[in-house]
Write a protein that holds these residues in place. Structure first.
Motif, PDB file in Angstrom:
ATOM      1  N   GLY A  28       1.302  -2.439   4.799  1.00  0.00           N
ATOM      2  CA  GLY A  28       2.037  -2.037   3.605  1.00  0.00           C
ATOM      3  C   GLY A  28       1.220  -1.510   2.452  1.00  0.00           C
ATOM      4  N   THR A  29      -0.071  -1.239   2.670  1.00  0.00           N
ATOM      5  CA  THR A  29      -0.948  -0.882   1.557  1.00  0.00           C
ATOM      6  C   THR A  29      -0.447   0.315   0.761  1.00  0.00           C
ATOM      7  N   GLY A  82       7.715  -6.924  -4.263  1.00  0.00           N
ATOM      8  CA  GLY A  82       8.561  -7.085  -3.085  1.00  0.00           C
ATOM      9  C   GLY A  82      10.009  -6.706  -3.303  1.00  0.00           C
ATOM     10  N   ILE A 130       2.821  -0.336  -1.188  1.00  0.00           N
ATOM     11  CA  ILE A 130       2.567  -1.301  -2.267  1.00  0.00           C
ATOM     12  C   ILE A 130       1.840  -0.615  -3.418  1.00  0.00           C
ATOM     13  N   GLU A 131       0.840   0.229  -3.103  1.00  0.00           N
ATOM     14  CA  GLU A 131       0.148   0.976  -4.157  1.00  0.00           C
ATOM     15  C   GLU A 131       1.113   1.907  -4.884  1.00  0.00           C
ATOM     16  N   TYR A 157      -3.764  -9.133  -3.187  1.00  0.00           N
ATOM     17  CA  TYR A 157      -2.451  -9.344  -2.561  1.00  0.00           C
ATOM     18  C   TYR A 157      -2.491  -9.256  -1.042  1.00  0.00           C
ATOM     19  N   ARG A 158      -3.470  -8.563  -0.463  1.00  0.00           N
ATOM     20  CA  ARG A 158      -3.474  -8.385   0.989  1.00  0.00           C
ATOM     21  C   ARG A 158      -4.359  -9.446   1.641  1.00  0.00           C
ATOM     22  N   ALA A 174       2.015  -9.132  -4.228  1.00  0.00           N
ATOM     23  CA  ALA A 174       1.630  -8.134  -5.231  1.00  0.00           C
ATOM     24  C   ALA A 174       2.625  -8.057  -6.382  1.00  0.00           C
ATOM     25  N   ASN A 234       2.791  -9.268   1.836  1.00  0.00           N
ATOM     26  CA  ASN A 234       1.816  -8.693   0.914  1.00  0.00           C
ATOM     27  C   ASN A 234       2.492  -8.119  -0.324  1.00  0.00           C
ATOM     28  N   ALA A 235       3.631  -7.445  -0.139  1.00  0.00           N
ATOM     29  CA  ALA A 235       4.359  -6.874  -1.273  1.00  0.00           C
ATOM     30  C   ALA A 235       4.854  -7.964  -2.217  1.00  0.00           C
ATOM     31  N   GLU A 284      -7.121   0.047  -0.386  1.00  0.00           N
ATOM     32  CA  GLU A 284      -6.197   0.249  -1.497  1.00  0.00           C
ATOM     33  C   GLU A 284      -6.673   1.359  -2.430  1.00  0.00           C
TER      34      GLU A 284
END
Length: 400
Positions: A228-229, A304, A232-233, A191-192, A301, A297-298, A202
């Protein structure tokens, strides 16, 4: 061929290893226990486990903290180069790897009669090539320089192809041959594609979340979110989405790949997706461009819709004004080369945590231990970790 695959690969129990840094072994082991993987032992490489191919698929799909899953293909006694060649050529490589996938052989020697890794690599590659030539096929080898590794991982994520890594470890006379099953490193969730600054991996972000005491019922604030890692995780954890859901794996190119088994695992994972509590996953950064990257990125993944974003300095955030119950605040400051500037920044952060985040938990990353010893707030523990070849310190706080 199909009968041989069924008898010698699919029906058998194999030994695998989750490769993970030693400082993250305990948290990875807890993940593996929750997945009901059959753990054998901890090793220098990480955690050894056994199972059929389905266990390998599940480990790749679900493990948030492991870097790679390898299959222990064979253990052999190795003396001279001729012996290595003879034993390698007898292995049924055609049941394990696709000759159309480029191969990279990495050799590690310790106290072995084989003194030169390059000569051992050549003997190994010659044997592999001869095995496939006897079947009317050939193998393309990559040398495995740093640049080629980068190209390999980018190619996997961009859908251009895979590289089959084969690892040969020889200590004294005992050799172990392992096959990579993952492809790109497992921190590459897929995703990133874009990042802002130097992002945290991540796998490390997930490990810190799992060690922090945070649960998905609690608010999570990524106060300097960058790309945003961390948030998002956290969202993937809260939604119970496997970290590997949006990428491909090397085992999908193997002759033995079981498409129906993989489809079942994905369907089961999708059925277990949960909806995080609204307004509890928050990404904050003073750089509006970084926030835009994090949002992209979100979205990629698949989380978002569950993350709220704010382009403001973290020190302007007051959780009480946002009606947030105590949860976890995660801070990965952009630490620079000037220690005095770092000290000033970290002292400001400590003061803000003490003033506005009472009752919260906090995780703060820093290049030096002393930066985490705020005047008003002290960590309950500090851990030193390796990240991207650098040593970093992580402070865990209970803000009373």
């Amino acid at each position: 061929m199909e009968r041989r695959l069924r008898t010698h690969v699919r029906a058998k129990v194999h030994r695998f290893a989750a490769l993970v840094p030693q400082e993250l072994v305990s948290v990875c082991r807890r993940e593996m226990e929750r997945l009901d993987l059959d753990i054998l032992e901890e090793s220098e490489a990480g955690i050894e486990f056994q199972g059929k191919l389905e266990a390998c698929y599940r480990a790749n799909l679900w493990l948030r903290t492991a870097g790679r899953i390898v299959c222990r293909l064979a253990s052999i006694k190795v003396g001279a180069r001729e012996e290595l060649f003879a034993k390698t050529v007898r292995l049924p490589w055609e049941l394990w790897i696709d000759a159309g996938v480029p191969v990279r052989v990495d050799v590690y020697l310790k106290g072995a009669r084989l003194r030169h890794s390059g000569l051992a690599q050549k003997a190994f590659q010659d044997a592999l090539q001869q095995r496939f030539k006897s079947l009317g096929r050939s193998v393309c080898f990559l040398e495995g320089s740093h640049g080629e590794r980068k190209t390999e991982e980018d190619a996997v994520l961009e859908g251009e192809g895979f590289v089959q890594r084969i690892l040969l470890h020889v200590e004294h006379k005992q050799g172990v041959i392992s096959l990579d099953t993952s492809g790109a490193h497992l921190h590459r969730r897929g995703y990133r594609i874009r990042h802002a600054g130097a992002p945290i991996r991540e796998t490390l972000a997930a490990a810190l979340l799992l060690q922090s005491g945070w649960t998905p019922q609690m608010p999570f604030v990524d106060g300097m979110c960058g790309s945003g890692t961390a948030v998002i995780e956290a969202a993937l954890l809260a939604a119970n989405i496997p970290p590997g859901r949006r990428r491909r794996f090397l085992f999908q190119k193997w002759p033995s790949f079981q498409e129906k088994t993989w489809a079942y695992l994905l369907k089961k994972a999708d059925a277990g997706t949960k909806t995080p509590k609204p307004g509890t996953l928050i990404g904050v950064d003073l750089d509006a461009k970084a926030v835009a990257v994090a949002q992209e990125n979100a979205r990629r993944a698949g989380v978002g819709e569950w993350v709220t974003w704010h382009a403001i300095p973290f020190e302007h955030m007051d959780p009480q004004r946002w009606s947030l119950a105590p949860g976890l605040v995660f801070l990965n400051p952009p630490y620079g080369v000037r220690l005095e500037a770092d000290r000033t920044l970290y002292e400001r952060l400590g003061h803000h945590l003490e003033r506005c985040f009472r009752g919260w938990k906090a995780v703060v990353l820093a290049p030096h231990r002393e930066l985490l010893m705020f005047r008003s707030v002290r960590p309950r523990k500090i851990r030193r970790l390796r990240h991207g070849g650098l040593s970093i310190c992580v402070g865990f706080y209970d803000l009373s």
